[in-house]
Motif scaffolding. Structure first.
Motif, PDB file in Angstrom:
ATOM      1  N   THR A 290       0.842  -1.199   0.000  1.00  0.00           N
ATOM      2  CA  THR A 290       0.000   0.000   0.000  1.00  0.00           C
ATOM      3  C   THR A 290       0.876   1.247   0.000  1.00  0.00           C
ATOM      4  N   ALA A 291       0.233   2.415   0.024  1.00  0.00           N
ATOM      5  CA  ALA A 291       0.941   3.683  -0.174  1.00  0.00           C
ATOM      6  C   ALA A 291       1.647   4.187   1.074  1.00  0.00           C
ATOM      7  N   GLY A 292       1.355   3.620   2.232  1.00  0.00           N
ATOM      8  CA  GLY A 292       2.033   4.047   3.450  1.00  0.00           C
ATOM      9  C   GLY A 292       1.499   5.329   4.050  1.00  0.00           C
ATOM     10  N   HIS A 293       0.198   5.586   3.884  1.00  0.00           N
ATOM     11  CA  HIS A 293      -0.422   6.787   4.440  1.00  0.00           C
ATOM     12  C   HIS A 293      -1.462   6.393   5.492  1.00  0.00           C
ATOM     13  N   GLY A 294      -1.840   7.378   6.293  1.00  0.00           N
ATOM     14  CA  GLY A 294      -2.890   7.159   7.293  1.00  0.00           C
ATOM     15  C   GLY A 294      -2.509   6.220   8.406  1.00  0.00           C
ATOM     16  N   GLY A 295      -1.211   6.014   8.640  1.00  0.00           N
ATOM     17  CA  GLY A 295      -0.785   5.111   9.703  1.00  0.00           C
ATOM     18  C   GLY A 295      -0.948   3.641   9.392  1.00  0.00           C
ATOM     19  N   VAL A 296      -1.306   3.318   8.130  1.00  0.00           N
ATOM     20  CA  VAL A 296      -1.483   1.922   7.731  1.00  0.00           C
ATOM     21  C   VAL A 296      -0.129   1.351   7.298  1.00  0.00           C
ATOM     22  N   PRO A 297       0.304   0.223   7.835  1.00  0.00           N
ATOM     23  CA  PRO A 297       1.570  -0.374   7.411  1.00  0.00           C
ATOM     24  C   PRO A 297       1.590  -0.615   5.905  1.00  0.00           C
ATOM     25  N   HIS A 316       7.128  -0.149  11.797  1.00  0.00           N
ATOM     26  CA  HIS A 316       7.798   1.141  11.962  1.00  0.00           C
ATOM     27  C   HIS A 316       8.174   1.663  10.585  1.00  0.00           C
ATOM     28  N   PHE A 317       7.576   2.773  10.191  1.00  0.00           N
ATOM     29  CA  PHE A 317       7.796   3.325   8.861  1.00  0.00           C
ATOM     30  C   PHE A 317       7.451   4.811   8.878  1.00  0.00           C
ATOM     31  N   ARG A 318       7.990   5.505   7.884  1.00  0.00           N
ATOM     32  CA  ARG A 318       7.670   6.918   7.721  1.00  0.00           C
ATOM     33  C   ARG A 318       6.474   7.081   6.785  1.00  0.00           C
ATOM     34  N   VAL A 319       5.823   8.207   6.864  1.00  0.00           N
ATOM     35  CA  VAL A 319       4.658   8.467   6.021  1.00  0.00           C
ATOM     36  C   VAL A 319       5.099   8.510   4.559  1.00  0.00           C
ATOM     37  N   GLY A 320       4.375   7.783   3.717  1.00  0.00           N
ATOM     38  CA  GLY A 320       4.675   7.771   2.295  1.00  0.00           C
ATOM     39  C   GLY A 320       5.642   6.703   1.843  1.00  0.00           C
ATOM     40  N   PHE A 339       9.208   2.773  -1.723  1.00  0.00           N
ATOM     41  CA  PHE A 339       9.393   4.113  -2.274  1.00  0.00           C
ATOM     42  C   PHE A 339      10.649   4.778  -1.710  1.00  0.00           C
ATOM     43  N   ASN A 340      11.080   4.363  -0.524  1.00  0.00           N
ATOM     44  CA  ASN A 340      12.259   4.972   0.090  1.00  0.00           C
ATOM     45  C   ASN A 340      13.550   4.259  -0.324  1.00  0.00           C
TER      46      ASN A 340
END
Length: 450
Positions: A290-297, A316-320, A339-340
């Motif tokens: 998924t896109a990694g937004h909204g606190g969703v892993p 544990h991940f950063r937004v986006g 994406f990172n």
């Protein structure tokens, strides 16, 4: 009986041929290299280096038996090489031609130096589309815009007696949706013989792969774009930007080749738009990105048989930090491209991240292709960048730049032992490493990392 014992027995049955026909009565008792035991010869030849083996194999019949094109030594060497080891049956099934161990070693050197023949497959005229590739042994499937086309594969240049065909290839099948652009699709050959795709209108399509005949069109399956689909036997899984994963289970017991029979539909809500998904080879697990937004892993693991969530793979991940591609290596291993710029290998038995490879230029990873053994290729979002990774190492081992002057992302890629296929902004290209060209090409710039 060991390998050396078999060789010695074969030599004893034809000793006059193995020791050479030029021996005379005076030097019959003199020691000869060809009379040494096979295990000693194996050690001697191993110290000579692979570049000398073709010449040594021409000395006599015994040396050819030890150093032939598919001999024990060549197999031992190629078994440890990236790209050409062919240890996985899944990877071997994608190869268009059978390659000897000696030929695979030569092709590996071409991969290292970037010596290849560039063959254009198709041009992409549509704007703002995300092309996708699926490679089979006899067909390359290319999806651009509202069309999925099947291009027949030709033999690598090393096996052609005439000059390779010039210009772009012509597709044998052209599958089309009604209006919307198609997303990432899946192809199953053999008994299943289907192509499954979803479009930007939320519809799901199923075609017969051998004939191109439309088997199913399920409209309004999603309320928005269908980003990715996959299939296992009679189960179709799709993920869309509407934050839903849809699982369609068809009843094919009445007719094995029918997709219009009664099916059950299940929904999984993730509260974030789905970018990618994959089903494990056994058909029991589903991994989503998924896109990694909204606190969703950004990645989740599900039980495909029940639809139950097993675990989120990252807590544990950063937004986006979304996951653009997911690829199952085996029922116990899955790869995710972030994406990172991180490529991650997960062990599903312990539900842990066992390896992380960082892109050297901090480029986002768009797509992943592997040989299901040691080799991983990733396509990046900048300058046509392709990275080759070795699971046994912690750093990238090779950098490629496809048409660097275009500065195009690599949206999709796939490969076998002798050919690499890439999808860029404006074209789909094939790079043949089998030996059709003796010099590096400007369309594929190679840089070793070690």
């Amino acid at each position: 009986m060991s390998y050396t014992s078999k060789l010695d027995a074969n030599v004893d049955g034809n000793s006059s041929l193995s020791t050479g026909s030029l021996a005379t009565h005076d030097d019959e008792q003199l020691p000869s290299l060809a009379n040494l035991p096979t295990d000693i010869l194996l050690h001697i030849f191993a110290m000579c280096g692979q570049r000398c083996w073709p010449s040594i194999a021409q000395v006599c019949h015994r040396f050819y038996t030890i150093l032939g094109t598919d001999s024990f030594l060549w197999e031992q060497v190629t078994r440890q090489l990236l790209l050409v080891n062919q240890s996985s049956s899944i990877f071997r099934s994608k190869n268009h031609s059978s390659l000897s161990a000696q030929m695979r070693f030569r092709i590996y050197n071409h991969w290292q130096t970037g010596v290849c023949l560039v063959k254009p497959v198709a041009s992409i005229r549509e704007k703002h589309v995300l092309p996708w590739l699926v490679l089979k042994s006899d067909v390359l499937w290319v999806g651009t815009g509202s069309h999925i086309k099947a291009y027949p594969r030709i033999q690598p240049c090393a096996f052609l007696r005439s000059k390779p065909l010039q210009g772009r290839m012509r597709p044998t099948l052209n599958l089309s949706s009604s209006r919307g652009d198609l997303g990432r699709f899946a192809v199953k050959s053999g008994d299943e013989d289907v192509v499954v795709a979803g479009d930007t209108n939320g519809s799901i399509f199923v075609w017969r792969a051998s004939t191109g005949r439309l088997q199913l069109k399920k409209t309004n399956c999603h309320s928005s774009d269908v980003a990715s689909v996959n299939i296992f036997k009679n189960v179709i899984v799709s993920g869309g930007r509407d934050k839903f994963v849809k699982v369609l289970r068809f009843d094919n017991s009445i007719s094995h080749h029918s997709w219009k029979s009664i099916y059950t539909a299940e929904e999984i809500y993730l509260d974030d738009r789905i970018l990618s998904l994959d089903i494990d080879p056994s058909g029991t697990l589903l991994c989503t990105g998924t896109a990694g937004h909204g606190g969703v892993p950004p990645s989740h693991l599900f039980d495909l048989t029940t639809g139950a969530l097993i675990c989120p793979l990252r807590r544990h991940f950063r937004v986006g930090e979304g996951v653009y591609d997911v690829h199952f290596e085996s029922p116990n291993e899955v790869l995710t491209g972030d994406f990172n710029s991180a490529l991650r290998l997960w062990d599903l038995r312990t539900q842990s991240n066992v390896s992380v490879w960082e892109d050297p230029h901090d480029s986002a990873i768009n797509c992943i292709a592997t040989d299901n053994n040691m080799t991983i290729l990733t396509g990046t979002a900048t300058h046509g960048g392709i990275r080759i990774w070795d699971k046994r190492q912690t750093r990238c081992v090779q950098l490629y730049y496809v048409k660097p002057e275009l500065r195009s992302p690599v949206y999709s890629l796939d490969f076998d032992s002798s050919e690499l296929y890439t999808a860029l902004d404006t074209s789909v290209l094939s790079f043949d490493f089998s030996g059709g060209n003796r010099k590096p090409t400007k369309d594929l710039v190679a840089y070793p990392c070690n």
